[in-house]
Scaffold this motif. Structure first.
Motif, PDB file in Angstrom:
ATOM      1  N   PRO A 166      39.641  21.379  30.394  1.00 49.89           N
ATOM      2  CA  PRO A 166      39.144  22.928  29.716  1.00 49.89           C
ATOM      3  C   PRO A 166      37.955  23.432  30.628  1.00 49.89           C
ATOM      4  CG  PRO A 166      39.377  20.935  28.347  1.00 49.89           C
ATOM      5  CD  PRO A 166      39.272  20.273  29.885  1.00 49.89           C
ATOM      6  N   GLY A 167      38.422  25.223  29.962  1.00 46.79           N
ATOM      7  CA  GLY A 167      37.124  25.893  30.417  1.00 46.79           C
ATOM      8  C   GLY A 167      36.779  26.175  31.771  1.00 46.79           C
ATOM      9  N   SER A 168      37.684  25.128  32.878  1.00 52.24           N
ATOM     10  CA  SER A 168      37.227  25.256  34.604  1.00 52.24           C
ATOM     11  C   SER A 168      37.068  26.373  34.890  1.00 52.24           C
ATOM     12  CB  SER A 168      38.081  23.336  35.077  1.00 52.24           C
ATOM     13  OG  SER A 168      39.157  24.210  35.136  1.00 52.24           O
ATOM     14  N   ARG A 169      36.280  26.019  36.317  1.00 54.06           N
ATOM     15  CA  ARG A 169      36.892  26.746  37.205  1.00 54.06           C
ATOM     16  C   ARG A 169      38.027  27.803  37.530  1.00 54.06           C
ATOM     17  NH1 ARG A 169      34.600  27.107  43.576  1.00 54.06           N
ATOM     18  NH2 ARG A 169      32.791  25.768  42.208  1.00 54.06           N
ATOM     19  N   GLU A 170      38.782  26.446  37.802  1.00 49.71           N
ATOM     20  CA  GLU A 170      40.013  26.033  38.378  1.00 49.71           C
ATOM     21  C   GLU A 170      40.399  27.330  37.265  1.00 49.71           C
ATOM     22  OE1 GLU A 170      37.966  23.809  41.141  1.00 49.71           O
ATOM     23  OE2 GLU A 170      37.815  23.691  38.360  1.00 49.71           O
ATOM     24  N   CYS A 171      40.575  26.512  36.283  1.00 48.56           N
ATOM     25  CA  CYS A 171      41.482  27.100  34.964  1.00 48.56           C
ATOM     26  C   CYS A 171      41.277  28.012  34.642  1.00 48.56           C
ATOM     27  CB  CYS A 171      41.249  26.628  33.284  1.00 48.56           C
ATOM     28  SG  CYS A 171      41.741  26.267  32.025  1.00 48.56           S
ATOM     29  N   VAL A 172      40.200  29.074  34.515  1.00 55.62           N
ATOM     30  CA  VAL A 172      39.715  30.386  34.112  1.00 55.62           C
ATOM     31  C   VAL A 172      40.234  30.927  35.649  1.00 55.62           C
ATOM     32  CG1 VAL A 172      38.023  31.990  34.317  1.00 55.62           C
ATOM     33  CG2 VAL A 172      38.223  30.033  33.248  1.00 55.62           C
ATOM     34  N   ILE A 173      40.651  30.514  36.980  1.00 58.06           N
ATOM     35  CA  ILE A 173      40.788  31.595  37.898  1.00 58.06           C
ATOM     36  C   ILE A 173      42.759  31.622  37.880  1.00 58.06           C
ATOM     37  CG2 ILE A 173      41.175  31.501  40.637  1.00 58.06           C
ATOM     38  CD1 ILE A 173      38.168  30.948  40.707  1.00 58.06           C
ATOM     39  N   TYR A 207      33.312  31.681  43.698  1.00 55.42           N
ATOM     40  CA  TYR A 207      34.732  32.168  43.612  1.00 55.42           C
ATOM     41  C   TYR A 207      34.965  33.283  42.664  1.00 55.42           C
ATOM     42  CZ  TYR A 207      36.442  28.374  47.511  1.00 55.42           C
ATOM     43  OH  TYR A 207      36.846  29.009  48.592  1.00 55.42           O
ATOM     44  N   GLY A 208      34.370  32.540  41.559  1.00 54.73           N
ATOM     45  CA  GLY A 208      34.315  33.421  40.500  1.00 54.73           C
ATOM     46  C   GLY A 208      34.126  35.185  40.511  1.00 54.73           C
ATOM     47  N   MET A 209      33.050  35.569  41.403  1.00 52.51           N
ATOM     48  CA  MET A 209      32.672  36.772  41.330  1.00 52.51           C
ATOM     49  C   MET A 209      33.840  37.088  42.635  1.00 52.51           C
ATOM     50  SD  MET A 209      28.304  35.710  42.438  1.00 52.51           S
ATOM     51  CE  MET A 209      28.469  37.032  42.986  1.00 52.51           C
ATOM     52  N   ALA A 210      34.152  36.253  43.931  1.00 50.91           N
ATOM     53  CA  ALA A 210      35.105  36.866  44.541  1.00 50.91           C
ATOM     54  C   ALA A 210      36.382  37.328  43.698  1.00 50.91           C
ATOM     55  CB  ALA A 210      35.218  35.419  45.255  1.00 50.91           C
ATOM     56  N   PHE A 211      36.451  36.869  42.695  1.00 48.53           N
ATOM     57  CA  PHE A 211      38.306  37.096  42.039  1.00 48.53           C
ATOM     58  C   PHE A 211      37.551  38.626  41.123  1.00 48.53           C
ATOM     59  CE2 PHE A 211      40.181  32.832  43.333  1.00 48.53           C
ATOM     60  CZ  PHE A 211      41.700  32.942  43.611  1.00 48.53           C
ATOM     61  N   GLN A 212      36.260  37.952  40.879  1.00 45.26           N
ATOM     62  CA  GLN A 212      36.362  39.574  40.063  1.00 45.26           C
ATOM     63  C   GLN A 212      36.329  40.680  40.906  1.00 45.26           C
ATOM     64  OE1 GLN A 212      31.859  39.415  39.120  1.00 45.26           O
ATOM     65  NE2 GLN A 212      32.048  39.795  37.126  1.00 45.26           N
ATOM     66  N   ALA A 213      35.181  40.404  42.186  1.00 48.58           N
ATOM     67  CA  ALA A 213      35.464  41.437  43.182  1.00 48.58           C
ATOM     68  C   ALA A 213      36.645  42.105  43.466  1.00 48.58           C
ATOM     69  CB  ALA A 213      34.700  41.075  44.054  1.00 48.58           C
ATOM     70  N   LEU A 214      37.889  41.359  43.538  1.00 53.50           N
ATOM     71  CA  LEU A 214      39.269  41.465  43.825  1.00 53.50           C
ATOM     72  C   LEU A 214      40.153  42.496  42.695  1.00 53.50           C
ATOM     73  CD1 LEU A 214      42.321  41.403  45.024  1.00 53.50           C
ATOM     74  CD2 LEU A 214      42.443  39.117  44.028  1.00 53.50           C
ATOM     75  N   ALA A 215      39.344  42.300  41.375  1.00 47.01           N
ATOM     76  CA  ALA A 215      39.733  42.592  39.821  1.00 47.01           C
ATOM     77  C   ALA A 215      39.330  43.893  40.088  1.00 47.01           C
ATOM     78  CB  ALA A 215      39.880  41.807  38.672  1.00 47.01           C
ATOM     79  N   ILE A 242      44.632  44.163  34.690  1.00 46.78           N
ATOM     80  CA  ILE A 242      43.088  43.914  34.865  1.00 46.78           C
ATOM     81  C   ILE A 242      41.851  43.287  33.882  1.00 46.78           C
ATOM     82  CG2 ILE A 242      41.628  45.235  36.581  1.00 46.78           C
ATOM     83  CD1 ILE A 242      43.618  46.118  38.100  1.00 46.78           C
ATOM     84  N   PRO A 243      41.501  44.562  32.990  1.00 45.88           N
ATOM     85  CA  PRO A 243      40.861  44.145  31.804  1.00 45.88           C
ATOM     86  C   PRO A 243      40.615  42.265  31.734  1.00 45.88           C
ATOM     87  CG  PRO A 243      42.225  45.809  31.146  1.00 45.88           C
ATOM     88  CD  PRO A 243      42.954  45.559  32.408  1.00 45.88           C
ATOM     89  N   ALA A 244      41.726  41.871  31.465  1.00 44.70           N
ATOM     90  CA  ALA A 244      42.023  40.511  30.740  1.00 44.70           C
ATOM     91  C   ALA A 244      41.137  39.842  31.694  1.00 44.70           C
ATOM     92  CB  ALA A 244      43.305  39.844  30.481  1.00 44.70           C
ATOM     93  N   ALA A 245      41.697  39.900  33.391  1.00 47.09           N
ATOM     94  CA  ALA A 245      41.498  39.326  34.375  1.00 47.09           C
ATOM     95  C   ALA A 245      39.524  39.245  34.258  1.00 47.09           C
ATOM     96  CB  ALA A 245      41.857  39.287  35.368  1.00 47.09           C
ATOM     97  N   LEU A 246      39.071  40.460  34.387  1.00 48.15           N
ATOM     98  CA  LEU A 246      37.308  40.604  34.341  1.00 48.15           C
ATOM     99  C   LEU A 246      37.091  40.246  33.049  1.00 48.15           C
ATOM    100  CD1 LEU A 246      37.719  44.489  35.444  1.00 48.15           C
ATOM    101  CD2 LEU A 246      36.818  42.489  37.118  1.00 48.15           C
ATOM    102  N   GLU A 247      37.208  40.183  32.225  1.00 47.18           N
ATOM    103  CA  GLU A 247      36.687  39.355  30.517  1.00 47.18           C
ATOM    104  C   GLU A 247      36.812  38.099  31.190  1.00 47.18           C
ATOM    105  OE1 GLU A 247      38.047  38.772  26.181  1.00 47.18           O
ATOM    106  OE2 GLU A 247      38.754  40.927  27.346  1.00 47.18           O
ATOM    107  N   ARG A 248      37.992  37.193  31.737  1.00 51.66           N
ATOM    108  CA  ARG A 248      38.367  35.588  32.052  1.00 51.66           C
ATOM    109  C   ARG A 248      36.957  35.672  33.010  1.00 51.66           C
ATOM    110  NH1 ARG A 248      42.762  33.477  29.340  1.00 51.66           N
ATOM    111  NH2 ARG A 248      44.853  34.611  28.983  1.00 51.66           N
TER     112      ARG A 248
END
Length: 153
Positions: A65-72, A101-109, A84-90
């Motif tokens: 629960p709540g792991s980086r992998e789950c969030v991504i 990795y969270g930052m890289a996916f945030q950059a993508l979004a 996209i707003p939901a992805a950015l919020e997560r």
């Protein structure tokens, strides 16, 4: 065997499987398992199977629960669904914690939403040295401009 016994056995078997998964996630190889499941969610998204990607993310949420992998995994499903707003919020808590990795996916979004100056700012403060991150960033750099301008890669 009556219905109650069959239900009891089914619940016991399910609980046994869950316990096995949880003990696996506590092992040194747990990050590898979680990462593979996240990659599987990503592959579901490649085929536009958001429902399957969300199921995989939900499974990750059960075992980690709540792991980086789950969030991504959830964020990738959100991006595929066009939310996209939901992805950015997560992704925001991961990015605030300087998770590469969270930052890289945030950059993508951010790039997909056309917020290129914010995208660039996130990439500038991105921590380096994460295994596989450079390859992801290279692919991200090749994909995002083409997606925004509507050109084929």
């Amino acid at each position: 065997m009556d219905d109650r016994q069959a239900t009891h056995d089914s619940v016991r078997d399910r609980d046994s499987v869950c316990a096995s998964l949880l003990s696996t996630c506590a092992s040194p190889d747990s990050r590898s398992l979680l990462r593979r499941l996240t990659e599987t969610a990503f592959l579901a998204c490649v085929t536009n199977d958001v429902v399957r990607a969300r199921r995989i993310a939900k499974g990750l949420d059960v075992i980690a629960p709540g792991s980086r992998e789950c969030v991504i995994a959830y964020a990738v499903a959100d991006l595929t669904a066009g939310d996209i707003p939901a992805a950015l919020e997560r992704l925001d808590p991961l990015a605030k914690a300087n998770d590469a990795y969270g930052m890289a996916f945030q950059a993508l979004a951010l790039a997909l939403s056309g917020r290129l100056s914010e995208h660039d700012a996130v990439l500038r403060r991105l921590p380096r040295g994460e295994s596989g991150l450079d390859e992801f960033l290279t692919a991200l750099g090749q994909m995002v401009p083409a997606y925004i301008t509507g050109k084929d890669i």
